[in-house]
Design a protein around this motif. Structure first.
Motif, PDB file in Angstrom:
ATOM      1  N   PRO A   1     -10.494   8.649  -9.772  1.00 21.84           N
ATOM      2  CA  PRO A   1     -11.016   9.760  -8.975  1.00 21.84           C
ATOM      3  C   PRO A   1     -11.344   9.382  -7.528  1.00 21.84           C
ATOM      4  O   PRO A   1     -11.471  10.272  -6.676  1.00 21.84           O
ATOM      5  N   LYS A   2     -11.490   8.081  -7.245  1.00 23.45           N
ATOM      6  CA  LYS A   2     -11.847   7.707  -5.862  1.00 23.45           C
ATOM      7  C   LYS A   2     -10.615   7.582  -4.961  1.00 23.45           C
ATOM      8  O   LYS A   2     -10.756   7.407  -3.752  1.00 23.45           O
ATOM      9  N   ILE A   3      -9.412   7.604  -5.569  1.00 17.65           N
ATOM     10  CA  ILE A   3      -8.216   7.365  -4.734  1.00 17.65           C
ATOM     11  C   ILE A   3      -7.514   8.667  -4.362  1.00 17.65           C
ATOM     12  O   ILE A   3      -7.297   9.539  -5.191  1.00 17.65           O
ATOM     13  N   GLU A   4      -7.188   8.760  -3.062  1.00 18.01           N
ATOM     14  CA  GLU A   4      -6.395   9.892  -2.561  1.00 18.01           C
ATOM     15  C   GLU A   4      -5.138   9.326  -1.904  1.00 18.01           C
ATOM     16  O   GLU A   4      -5.111   8.162  -1.513  1.00 18.01           O
ATOM     17  N   PHE A   5      -4.111  10.163  -1.762  1.00 18.59           N
ATOM     18  CA  PHE A   5      -2.848   9.692  -1.192  1.00 18.59           C
ATOM     19  C   PHE A   5      -2.471  10.505   0.043  1.00 18.59           C
ATOM     20  O   PHE A   5      -2.660  11.716   0.067  1.00 18.59           O
ATOM     21  N   LEU A   6      -1.938   9.823   1.016  1.00 18.77           N
ATOM     22  CA  LEU A   6      -1.345  10.497   2.187  1.00 18.77           C
ATOM     23  C   LEU A   6       0.048   9.913   2.338  1.00 18.77           C
ATOM     24  O   LEU A   6       0.219   8.800   2.845  1.00 18.77           O
TER      25      LEU A   6
ATOM     26  N   GLU B   1       7.904   7.999  -1.716  1.00 18.01           N
ATOM     27  CA  GLU B   1       7.913   7.211  -2.952  1.00 18.01           C
ATOM     28  C   GLU B   1       7.206   5.877  -2.709  1.00 18.01           C
ATOM     29  O   GLU B   1       7.316   5.313  -1.627  1.00 18.01           O
ATOM     30  N   PHE B   2       6.549   5.383  -3.760  1.00 18.48           N
ATOM     31  CA  PHE B   2       5.910   4.068  -3.648  1.00 18.48           C
ATOM     32  C   PHE B   2       6.797   2.999  -4.281  1.00 18.48           C
ATOM     33  O   PHE B   2       7.522   3.270  -5.238  1.00 18.48           O
ATOM     34  N   ARG B   3       6.685   1.764  -3.772  1.00 16.57           N
ATOM     35  CA  ARG B   3       7.443   0.653  -4.353  1.00 16.57           C
ATOM     36  C   ARG B   3       6.654  -0.053  -5.457  1.00 16.57           C
ATOM     37  O   ARG B   3       7.192  -0.862  -6.188  1.00 16.57           O
TER      38      ARG B   3
ATOM     39  N   ILE C   1      -8.188   5.953   0.604  1.00 19.06           N
ATOM     40  CA  ILE C   1      -6.990   6.769   0.890  1.00 19.06           C
ATOM     41  C   ILE C   1      -5.806   5.819   1.054  1.00 19.06           C
ATOM     42  O   ILE C   1      -5.848   4.921   1.909  1.00 19.06           O
ATOM     43  N   ILE C   2      -4.791   5.986   0.219  1.00 23.07           N
ATOM     44  CA  ILE C   2      -3.591   5.148   0.361  1.00 23.07           C
ATOM     45  C   ILE C   2      -2.613   5.888   1.280  1.00 23.07           C
ATOM     46  O   ILE C   2      -2.171   6.991   0.977  1.00 23.07           O
ATOM     47  N   ILE C   3      -2.341   5.265   2.430  1.00 24.22           N
ATOM     48  CA  ILE C   3      -1.452   5.876   3.428  1.00 24.22           C
ATOM     49  C   ILE C   3      -0.097   5.172   3.374  1.00 24.22           C
ATOM     50  O   ILE C   3      -0.027   3.937   3.484  1.00 24.22           O
ATOM     51  N   HIS C   4       0.951   5.961   3.190  1.00 23.25           N
ATOM     52  CA  HIS C   4       2.284   5.350   3.066  1.00 23.25           C
ATOM     53  C   HIS C   4       3.304   6.166   3.856  1.00 23.25           C
ATOM     54  O   HIS C   4       3.261   7.397   3.841  1.00 23.25           O
TER      55      HIS C   4
END
Ligand SMILES: Cc1cc2nc3c(=O)[nH]c(=O)nc-3n(C[C@H](O)[C@H](O)[C@H](O)COP(=O)(O)OP(=O)(O)OC[C@H]3O[C@@H](n4cnc5c(N)ncnc54)[C@H](O)[C@@H]3O)c2cc1C
Length: 335
Positions: free
Chosen positions: A199-204, A184-186, A177-180
């Motif tokens: 498929p294994k990556i989720e975003f918060l 927006e991402f840099r 899980i990428i938590i930011h």
């Protein structure tokens, strides 16, 4: 200021006793150069703070403190001196020999200097982060990723490093899980696209970590959704923090050229723009920050320093550690 070691002028003085500095000390002492390492805390640097190391060639599994001790003893075996508790606060590389000043008022002098002061990962500064560092909280996916096989982990950050390492972690983790904190991402578009299609990556997004929970290992993190203000726990096996690194270069002032992030610029021989000053390890801009790369840098820096001293000797005659201040004046006029 008090002058340390009488009038001793070291051939090579190394600032920082992490893997880069200790490898440099080994190579320098083996090349029969009088060599001193000044280390402000403990030998081993960052690696001394981790419990498991399983990616240093030839050593299948060890602890950080053990590897650190072995590295220090190896350098000492060839005659390098390691001084613990000496923090360098200022340098004067325009002098010949160069002068290095410590926080307790000592002055050291050397004909060549290797900067191996490393870097420190930026931390979140939330409760539980420090206590669970090395027990599920990590700042290095390459180092610790394999310990999280088939477990859910989170990466905090929104730049290239967070995405690179997040993608790397999908090799091992069941979910990343990428938590930011922002929407927006840099990170580069290419990396973002790759992560979005994995498929294994989720975003918060618009979410911050407020607490790391667990005893002996990470169980969950408490997060806050910045838009709804909702606070909830996210069950996790590991938390990887990628919000930047801080290179330890403050004490060098304008004497050394650094890039926009504070990393020292060097060429492939580890030479800086300042004659007789070399750099090794995490304090320089490099593509991989590991023990093996830091040690490799240290060996190159030591041999480049040795060649520099050879060239000086070709002009000035042999350079010995015992030479005093008068000699230094000759050097000053010769260069
Ligand atoms: C938790 C953690 C786990 C890791 N696990 C692994 C792993 O499993 N495998 C791997 O290959 N890599 C791992 N790494 C990365 C590895 O530790 C670093 O890449 C490596 O230590 C860099 O070595 P270095 O000598 O360049 O810098 P550092 O290790 O940062 O050492 C720099 C040294 O300089 C000293 N210093 C700084 N400023 C001064 C000053 N002014 N005066 C005197 N001394 C000073 C510091 O006290 C420190 O001892 C890990 C890193 C961390 C944080």
């Amino acid at each position: 200021m008090e002058s340390s070691n009488g009038d001793t002028i070291w051939d090579v003085l190394i600032i920082g006793g992490g893997p880069a500095g200790l490898a440099a000390a080994l190579y320098s002492a083996r090349a029969l150069r009088s060599t001193l390492v000044l280390e402000r805390e403990m030998p081993g640097g960052q690696i001394a703070t981790t419990s498991e190391v399983e990616d240093y060639p030839g050593i299948a599994m060890t602890t950080g403190p053990e590897l650190s001790l072995l590295m220090m003893q190896h350098a000492q075996k060839f005659g390098a001196e390691v001084s613990i508790g000496d923090e360098v606060v200022k340098v004067d590389f325009t002098k010949r020999p160069k002068e290095i000043y410590t926080s307790d008022g000592k002055t050291f002098r050397a004909n060549a200097v290797i900067i191996a002061t490393g870097a420190a990962p930026r931390t979140l500064g939330v409760p539980g982060e420090d206590a669970l560092r090395g027990q599920g909280v990590s700042y290095c996916a390459v180092c610790d990723g394999p310990f999280f096989r088939d477990r859910p982990v989170a990466v905090v950050g929104g730049g290239d490093a967070a995405f690179d390492e997040g993608l790397y972690l999908t090799k091992y983790a069941s979910k990343v899980i990428i938590i930011h904190r922002r929407d927006e991402f840099r990170a580069q578009k290419l990396l973002i696209d790759r992560a979005r299609t994995n498929p294994k990556i989720e975003f918060l997004t618009s979410t911050v970590v407020e607490k790391v929970n667990g005893r002996g290992s990470v169980q969950s993190v408490t997060v806050r959704d910045l838009k709804s203000n909702e606070v909830y726990d996210l069950p996790l096996g590991g938390l990887f923090v990628y919000i930047g690194n801080i290179p330890n270069t403050g004490m060098f002032g304008d004497g050394i050229e650094v890039d926009e992030n504070g990393y020292i610029r060097v060429d492939e021989t580890m030479a800086t723009g300042c004659p007789g000053v070399y750099v090794a390890g995490d304090v320089r801009k490099n593509p991989l920050k590991q023990v093996v790369t830091a040690a490799a840098d240290g060996s190159i820096a030591a041999l480049t320093a040795d060649k520099y001293l050879d060239n000086l000797e070709a002009v000035m005659g042999p350079v010995h550690a015992e030479r005093g201040a008068e000699e230094a004046v000759h050097w000053e006029t010769a260069y």
